[in-house]
Structures are given as C-alpha cells and as structure tokens.
Write a protein that holds these residues in place. Structure first.
Motif, PDB file in Angstrom:
ATOM      1  N   THR A  94       0.853  -1.191   0.000  1.00 32.87           N
ATOM      2  CA  THR A  94       0.000   0.000   0.000  1.00 32.87           C
ATOM      3  C   THR A  94       0.880   1.228   0.000  1.00 32.87           C
ATOM      4  O   THR A  94       1.743   1.402   0.871  1.00 32.87           O
ATOM      5  CB  THR A  94      -0.922   0.018   1.228  1.00 32.87           C
ATOM      6  N   ASP A  95       0.668   2.071  -0.966  1.00 34.51           N
ATOM      7  CA  ASP A  95       1.427   3.315  -1.046  1.00 34.51           C
ATOM      8  C   ASP A  95       0.967   4.236   0.080  1.00 34.51           C
ATOM      9  O   ASP A  95      -0.222   4.582   0.160  1.00 34.51           O
ATOM     10  CB  ASP A  95       1.192   3.978  -2.404  1.00 34.51           C
ATOM     11  N   PRO A  96       1.875   4.654   0.989  1.00 34.07           N
ATOM     12  CA  PRO A  96       1.447   5.507   2.117  1.00 34.07           C
ATOM     13  C   PRO A  96       0.998   6.894   1.696  1.00 34.07           C
ATOM     14  O   PRO A  96       0.356   7.606   2.472  1.00 34.07           O
ATOM     15  CB  PRO A  96       2.710   5.566   2.981  1.00 34.07           C
ATOM     16  N   GLN A 104       5.192  -3.199  -6.519  1.00 33.31           N
ATOM     17  CA  GLN A 104       6.545  -2.778  -6.850  1.00 33.31           C
ATOM     18  C   GLN A 104       7.320  -2.623  -5.543  1.00 33.31           C
ATOM     19  O   GLN A 104       6.754  -2.596  -4.451  1.00 33.31           O
ATOM     20  CB  GLN A 104       6.541  -1.462  -7.636  1.00 33.31           C
ATOM     21  N   ASN A 105       8.593  -2.532  -5.705  1.00 36.43           N
ATOM     22  CA  ASN A 105       9.446  -2.300  -4.531  1.00 36.43           C
ATOM     23  C   ASN A 105       9.461  -0.811  -4.214  1.00 36.43           C
ATOM     24  O   ASN A 105       9.773   0.011  -5.101  1.00 36.43           O
ATOM     25  CB  ASN A 105      10.868  -2.787  -4.807  1.00 36.43           C
ATOM     26  N   ILE A 106       9.117  -0.481  -2.982  1.00 37.25           N
ATOM     27  CA  ILE A 106       9.123   0.936  -2.610  1.00 37.25           C
ATOM     28  C   ILE A 106       9.859   1.118  -1.281  1.00 37.25           C
ATOM     29  O   ILE A 106       9.951   0.207  -0.465  1.00 37.25           O
ATOM     30  CB  ILE A 106       7.695   1.509  -2.475  1.00 37.25           C
ATOM     31  N   SER A 107      10.342   2.332  -1.121  1.00 30.14           N
ATOM     32  CA  SER A 107      10.961   2.750   0.144  1.00 30.14           C
ATOM     33  C   SER A 107      10.086   3.850   0.716  1.00 30.14           C
ATOM     34  O   SER A 107       9.806   4.846   0.030  1.00 30.14           O
ATOM     35  CB  SER A 107      12.383   3.249  -0.090  1.00 30.14           C
ATOM     36  N   SER A 108       9.629   3.670   1.947  1.00 29.54           N
ATOM     37  CA  SER A 108       8.695   4.637   2.522  1.00 29.54           C
ATOM     38  C   SER A 108       9.020   4.892   3.993  1.00 29.54           C
ATOM     39  O   SER A 108       9.765   4.140   4.619  1.00 29.54           O
ATOM     40  CB  SER A 108       7.242   4.136   2.403  1.00 29.54           C
ATOM     41  N   GLY A 109       8.455   5.950   4.514  1.00 28.41           N
ATOM     42  CA  GLY A 109       8.682   6.276   5.917  1.00 28.41           C
ATOM     43  C   GLY A 109       7.637   7.230   6.436  1.00 28.41           C
ATOM     44  O   GLY A 109       6.844   7.804   5.680  1.00 28.41           O
ATOM     45  N   SER A 110       7.629   7.395   7.745  1.00 33.09           N
ATOM     46  CA  SER A 110       6.697   8.331   8.380  1.00 33.09           C
ATOM     47  C   SER A 110       7.397   9.022   9.539  1.00 33.09           C
ATOM     48  O   SER A 110       8.340   8.495  10.136  1.00 33.09           O
ATOM     49  CB  SER A 110       5.440   7.602   8.873  1.00 33.09           C
ATOM     50  N   GLN A 111       6.926  10.234   9.843  1.00 32.93           N
ATOM     51  CA  GLN A 111       7.496  11.040  10.921  1.00 32.93           C
ATOM     52  C   GLN A 111       6.359  11.626  11.744  1.00 32.93           C
ATOM     53  O   GLN A 111       5.365  12.100  11.183  1.00 32.93           O
ATOM     54  CB  GLN A 111       8.373  12.175  10.365  1.00 32.93           C
ATOM     55  N   GLN A 112       6.529  11.619  13.041  1.00 33.82           N
ATOM     56  CA  GLN A 112       5.507  12.166  13.932  1.00 33.82           C
ATOM     57  C   GLN A 112       6.171  12.915  15.088  1.00 33.82           C
ATOM     58  O   GLN A 112       7.246  12.512  15.574  1.00 33.82           O
ATOM     59  CB  GLN A 112       4.612  11.055  14.503  1.00 33.82           C
ATOM     60  N   LEU A 113       5.540  13.969  15.526  1.00 33.07           N
ATOM     61  CA  LEU A 113       5.965  14.716  16.716  1.00 33.07           C
ATOM     62  C   LEU A 113       4.705  15.083  17.482  1.00 33.07           C
ATOM     63  O   LEU A 113       3.819  15.743  16.946  1.00 33.07           O
ATOM     64  CB  LEU A 113       6.744  15.976  16.329  1.00 33.07           C
ATOM     65  N   SER A 114       4.616  14.643  18.744  1.00 31.01           N
ATOM     66  CA  SER A 114       3.402  14.902  19.523  1.00 31.01           C
ATOM     67  C   SER A 114       3.788  15.492  20.879  1.00 31.01           C
ATOM     68  O   SER A 114       4.861  15.220  21.420  1.00 31.01           O
ATOM     69  CB  SER A 114       2.612  13.609  19.730  1.00 31.01           C
ATOM     70  N   ALA A 115       2.877  16.289  21.414  1.00 25.25           N
ATOM     71  CA  ALA A 115       3.068  16.917  22.724  1.00 25.25           C
ATOM     72  C   ALA A 115       1.760  16.858  23.495  1.00 25.25           C
ATOM     73  O   ALA A 115       0.671  16.926  22.900  1.00 25.25           O
ATOM     74  CB  ALA A 115       3.522  18.358  22.569  1.00 25.25           C
ATOM     75  N   SER A 116       1.886  16.729  24.818  1.00 26.87           N
ATOM     76  CA  SER A 116       0.697  16.651  25.658  1.00 26.87           C
ATOM     77  C   SER A 116       0.963  17.394  26.957  1.00 26.87           C
ATOM     78  O   SER A 116       2.066  17.322  27.512  1.00 26.87           O
ATOM     79  CB  SER A 116       0.357  15.186  25.942  1.00 26.87           C
ATOM     80  N   LEU A 117      -0.055  18.109  27.416  1.00 28.85           N
ATOM     81  CA  LEU A 117       0.056  18.888  28.649  1.00 28.85           C
ATOM     82  C   LEU A 117      -1.226  18.726  29.454  1.00 28.85           C
ATOM     83  O   LEU A 117      -2.321  18.968  28.938  1.00 28.85           O
ATOM     84  CB  LEU A 117       0.297  20.368  28.344  1.00 28.85           C
ATOM     85  N   LEU A 302       2.366  16.822  14.977  1.00 28.46           N
ATOM     86  CA  LEU A 302       2.756  16.981  13.579  1.00 28.46           C
ATOM     87  C   LEU A 302       3.047  15.597  13.035  1.00 28.46           C
ATOM     88  O   LEU A 302       3.631  14.755  13.735  1.00 28.46           O
ATOM     89  CB  LEU A 302       4.000  17.866  13.457  1.00 28.46           C
ATOM     90  N   ASP A 303       2.649  15.363  11.760  1.00 25.01           N
ATOM     91  CA  ASP A 303       2.994  14.086  11.142  1.00 25.01           C
ATOM     92  C   ASP A 303       3.196  14.289   9.652  1.00 25.01           C
ATOM     93  O   ASP A 303       2.635  15.216   9.049  1.00 25.01           O
ATOM     94  CB  ASP A 303       1.912  13.034  11.402  1.00 25.01           C
ATOM     95  N   SER A 304       4.006  13.417   9.049  1.00 27.13           N
ATOM     96  CA  SER A 304       4.285  13.498   7.624  1.00 27.13           C
ATOM     97  C   SER A 304       4.681  12.123   7.121  1.00 27.13           C
ATOM     98  O   SER A 304       4.990  11.226   7.923  1.00 27.13           O
ATOM     99  CB  SER A 304       5.389  14.516   7.348  1.00 27.13           C
ATOM    100  N   ARG A 305       4.692  11.962   5.775  1.00 28.49           N
ATOM    101  CA  ARG A 305       5.012  10.680   5.179  1.00 28.49           C
ATOM    102  C   ARG A 305       5.916  10.889   3.967  1.00 28.49           C
ATOM    103  O   ARG A 305       5.968  11.969   3.375  1.00 28.49           O
ATOM    104  CB  ARG A 305       3.717   9.968   4.751  1.00 28.49           C
ATOM    105  N   TYR A 306       6.559   9.762   3.576  1.00 29.12           N
ATOM    106  CA  TYR A 306       7.463   9.802   2.430  1.00 29.12           C
ATOM    107  C   TYR A 306       7.366   8.474   1.700  1.00 29.12           C
ATOM    108  O   TYR A 306       7.205   7.408   2.325  1.00 29.12           O
ATOM    109  CB  TYR A 306       8.897  10.031   2.900  1.00 29.12           C
ATOM    110  N   SER A 307       7.437   8.517   0.323  1.00 34.94           N
ATOM    111  CA  SER A 307       7.443   7.292  -0.472  1.00 34.94           C
ATOM    112  C   SER A 307       8.126   7.569  -1.806  1.00 34.94           C
ATOM    113  O   SER A 307       7.975   8.671  -2.368  1.00 34.94           O
ATOM    114  CB  SER A 307       6.013   6.782  -0.721  1.00 34.94           C
ATOM    115  N   ASN A 308       8.871   6.593  -2.280  1.00 37.22           N
ATOM    116  CA  ASN A 308       9.520   6.730  -3.587  1.00 37.22           C
ATOM    117  C   ASN A 308       8.789   5.952  -4.671  1.00 37.22           C
ATOM    118  O   ASN A 308       9.359   5.610  -5.708  1.00 37.22           O
ATOM    119  CB  ASN A 308      10.968   6.253  -3.519  1.00 37.22           C
ATOM    120  N   SER A 309       7.488   5.665  -4.421  1.00 38.47           N
ATOM    121  CA  SER A 309       6.735   4.820  -5.363  1.00 38.47           C
ATOM    122  C   SER A 309       6.446   5.526  -6.682  1.00 38.47           C
ATOM    123  O   SER A 309       6.222   4.884  -7.703  1.00 38.47           O
ATOM    124  CB  SER A 309       5.416   4.370  -4.719  1.00 38.47           C
ATOM    125  N   THR A 310       6.405   6.837  -6.662  1.00 37.85           N
ATOM    126  CA  THR A 310       6.088   7.596  -7.875  1.00 37.85           C
ATOM    127  C   THR A 310       7.116   8.696  -8.059  1.00 37.85           C
ATOM    128  O   THR A 310       7.455   9.403  -7.100  1.00 37.85           O
ATOM    129  CB  THR A 310       4.680   8.212  -7.800  1.00 37.85           C
TER     130      THR A 310
END
Length: 451
Positions: A94-96, A104-117, A302-310
C-alpha cells in the motif's frame, strides 16, 4: 634503527613510571590516613558521621527523597515524543501517500511529533509535590536523628574507653603498692622475721591484683573494639584516645524538664521528622482523593510521510514538507469505575495518615520522658560523684594509717588488705562516677542544643 629503538625504550620506561606513579600515590595517601592512631572525642564524632554505615544509608535515603521531589515537579512539564520510521517493501504493498495497492518495490517512511500537557487533574500533581516536599524534609530530619543518636553512641563509647583506661592505670598502681609489700615481706621472710601467714596473704593479694590488671586490660580492648565499630575503622593495638579531664561544674543550675524538652524538640531531628511525616501523609491523602476528579489534557502533533513509489514527488525533505499534517486536541478523561482502585488508594492513604499521627504522638511522649530522664540521670550522677569523692578522702586516710600500722606490726595482713581493698574500690568508683557525670552532662547539653 638505533635511535628509534632508544626512543621506544625511553617511552616504555616513562610509561611504566607514570603508571607506577598513578597506582602508588593513592596507596601512599591512603596509608597516611590509616597511620593515624590518636583521636580526640571531636575527631571520633566527625569520623563516625563520615564512615558509619547507618549514617551513610540515612544520607542515601535523603537523596532518594530529593529525587522523588524532583520527579514530582517534573510531572508538571509537558510530554514531547518524536517518532521516525523507514522501511523497504516488496510485492503487493500500500502506497502511504496515495493509499492505493501497488505491486513494486518501494521505500517509505513516516514522521511524527506529539506533545501533551495536563491542564487539570484535581490538583493531584501540585498536592503530590507538597507531599514529596514534606517527605524530603522529614528524611532530612530523620538523617539528623540518626546522626544525633550516633553522636551520643560515640560519646558513650569514647567515655567507656577513657574510663577503662583510667581503671587499668589504677589497677596497675594498686598492684604496684601490693608488690612493694610483697618485696618487703619477702626480705623479712628470708631473714625469718615475717609471719608466714601474712607473707602468703600478701602474695595471694598480689596475684589477685595481677588478675585485676588483666581483666581491666581486656575490658579496655573490648571497649576500643566497640568504638572502632562505630567509627568503621580497623582495630589496632596502637590506637589511643585523648583524655577528658574537664569535670562539669557542680554549681551548674539544673534546668527543668519542660524547658529541656522544648529545646530538644527544636534542636533534635526526631520530633521534626515525625511532624513532617504527618504533613506529608496529609497531602498524600489529598493527592489520592484528587484522582476522583476528571483530567483535562491539551494535545498537539505533527505528522508526515514519504514514499519513492512515484517519480516527480520531489526529494525526501520536499515530501516531508508537502505531506505535513498538524493537529490539536482537548481530552477530558472522567473516572467512572476502575475496579474500586481509587477507593482502595484513599483508604490506604488514610491508614498512612493515622500511623503518622500515632508516630508523632509517640515521638512527643518519648522525647518528653527522655528529657525528664536525662535530668534525673544528670542530677544522680553529680550527687554520686560528690559522695564518691568523700568516700575516697575517708578511705585514703584510713589506708594511710593502716599502712603505717602494718609496717610497724600493729595490725595483721587481713586488716591491712581490708583497708587497701576499700581504698582501691573507692578510687575505681570515683573514676566511674566521674565519667558518668561527664557523659550525663554531655547528653543534657546535646538535648539542650549545645553541640
């Protein structure tokens, strides 16, 4: 080659000298400390407070209480967590980015930053801080209580050593007096001018005096061992201790027990520790009860994603910026039913508070009773010393007369030895009562806040 070999040789030599210097110097310094064999009372107290295991453990408990307090304060700060992942997938995946299935062969990743008070939780965290603050102060005062008890134990052990040493010297002097009589009677016995009964009586007395010297020497060594245990240092025959010649003034006004109790309550750590432990238990109960209230929390992420599928989506950093998502939330957590856990925690906190109240009341009663006992012991020790002085003066004169009469043949050895034993025992009693008065006075001074 020759120069290189010579340089290597000198470098190795210098290295060996440097390592030897590192290892030998600490041993030399330690050896300097271990060579100390003569101590004053003040040095013994300082050494015990530094080396004694109970004092060190009490200091460690205080440090742990400080850590608990800092941890309670740190819970007021927001929590911030980061998350980063990167993977390689093959086959049907599944393409993120597009959330579609591709093969196909893909390289993917995700990033998150969270805060709580936490905005509100029934003042639980603030009350926990107060609870830990009082607990920290209680541990500080309990550490002082341990040091107070250790100090008085060292004073007692030190005075027992000094007493045993003085008694040993007196028994030696008493033995020497008997020895002179044995020598005089031996000369007369060799000339046939001595009564055999008196001669053997005196020899028996001399053997008894020798046994008394051995017993006194053993008592001295045993008392030194007890003192070294408190100081946590090795026992050695070379150890010696400074004499205490000062006798408390007989004219010193005796304070009343209530005044001494008030001073002791201020200067000693035992009552302060109990009072602070009760305050800590009070805030522990308040903090536990506050868990009945809802908890309101503020969250952001904050969150983000990355993929080299396209192709054409840009670089890794371009995709992180393009796919960036932001969010914020308010969360209200309402406790409804948790297996009655909060109710059990409150019941437990009430018991802790009840025990703290009992400990405080018990500490007050014990300190009041001990203050009264300290003054009783001090007054009795002073009167015993004064009476013992009178006895020594009386027996000193009676023994002087008996010694003159015995040497003149006016009394027999039995009468002489009776007077000598009375005088010897009176002198030993004077030494004991002298240091007992010294001990009782020092304890009273300690309760009074005089260090």
């Amino acid at each position: 080659m020759y120069l290189f070999g010579t340089t290597t040789y000198y470098m190795d030599t210098l290295k060996k000298f440097f390592l030897t210097f590192i290892y030998i110097i600490p041993l030399f310094v330690h050896g300097q400390d271990s060579t100390k064999t003569h101590y004053t009372l003040e040095e013994c107290i300082a050494l015990a407070l530094k080396n004694n295991a109970d004092a060190q453990k009490s200091a460690s408990s205080t440090s742990l209480a400080k850590v608990d307090l800092n941890q309670a304060k740190a819970r007021l700060l927001p929590t911030i967590d980061g998350y980063l992942s990167h993977g390689i997938n093959t086959g049907l995946v599944t393409d993120p980015i597009t959330n579609t299935n591709i093969s196909q062969n893909i390289s993917s990743g995700s990033q998150q930053l969270s805060a709580s008070l936490t905005l509100f939780n029934g003042l639980n965290r603030l009350r926990t801080i107060r609870q830990q603050a009082y607990a920290y102060e209680a541990y500080q005062n309990d550490e002082q209580r341990v040091k107070d008890n250790l100090t008085m134990d060292v004073i007692l052990a030190y005075l027992q050593v000094i007493t045993a040493r003085d008694i040993l010297e007196q028994t030696k002097q008493q033995r020497d007096v008997t020895q002179k009589q044995v020598e005089r009677l031996t000369t007369l016995n060799n000339d046939g001018a001595a009564d055999p009964g008196e001669f053997y009586d005196m020899q028996g007395q001399y053997s008894g005096d020798q046994l008394a010297v051995l017993t006194a020497a053993n008592t001295l060594k045993s008392n030194i061992v007890i003192l070294t245990q408190l100081l946590n240092i090795p026992y050695a025959d070379e150890l010696s201790f400074e004499a205490i010649d000062q006798i408390p003034s007989a004219s010193t006004d005796m304070m009343d027990s209530e005044t001494l109790y008030q001073h002791a309550a201020t200067s000693l750590g035992i009552l302060k520790a109990a009072e602070l432990s009760k305050k800590s238990a009070i805030y522990g109960l308040k903090a536990t009860r506050s868990l009945y209230f809802p908890t309101l929390s503020l969250g952001a992420g904050l969150d983000s994603r990355y993929s080299n599928s396209t192709t054409g989506r840009g670089t890794y950093w371009d995709q992180v910026q393009d796919n960036l998502g932001k969010g914020a939330s308010l969360t209200l957590s309402i406790p409804i039913l948790g297996g009655l856990q909060r109710r059990m925690d409150v019941a437990r906190a009430k018991i802790y508070l009840h025990n703290a109240e009992i400990d405080l009341e018990n500490a007050k009663n014990n300190l009041q009773q001990q203050s009264a006992q300290v003054l009783f012991n001090l007054q009795t020790a002073k009167e015993k010393y004064q009476e013992q002085q009178k006895q020594v003066e009386a027996y000193k004169e009676s023994f002087r007369i008996a010694e003159v009469q015995f040497e003149a043949g006016a009394i027999n050895s039995v009468e002489y030895l009776q007077q000598k034993n009375k005088y010897d025992q009176a002198n030993i009693g004077l030494t004991v009562t002298q240091y007992e008065w010294q001990l009782r006075q020092r304890i009273a001074n300690y309760y009074n806040g005089d260090r």
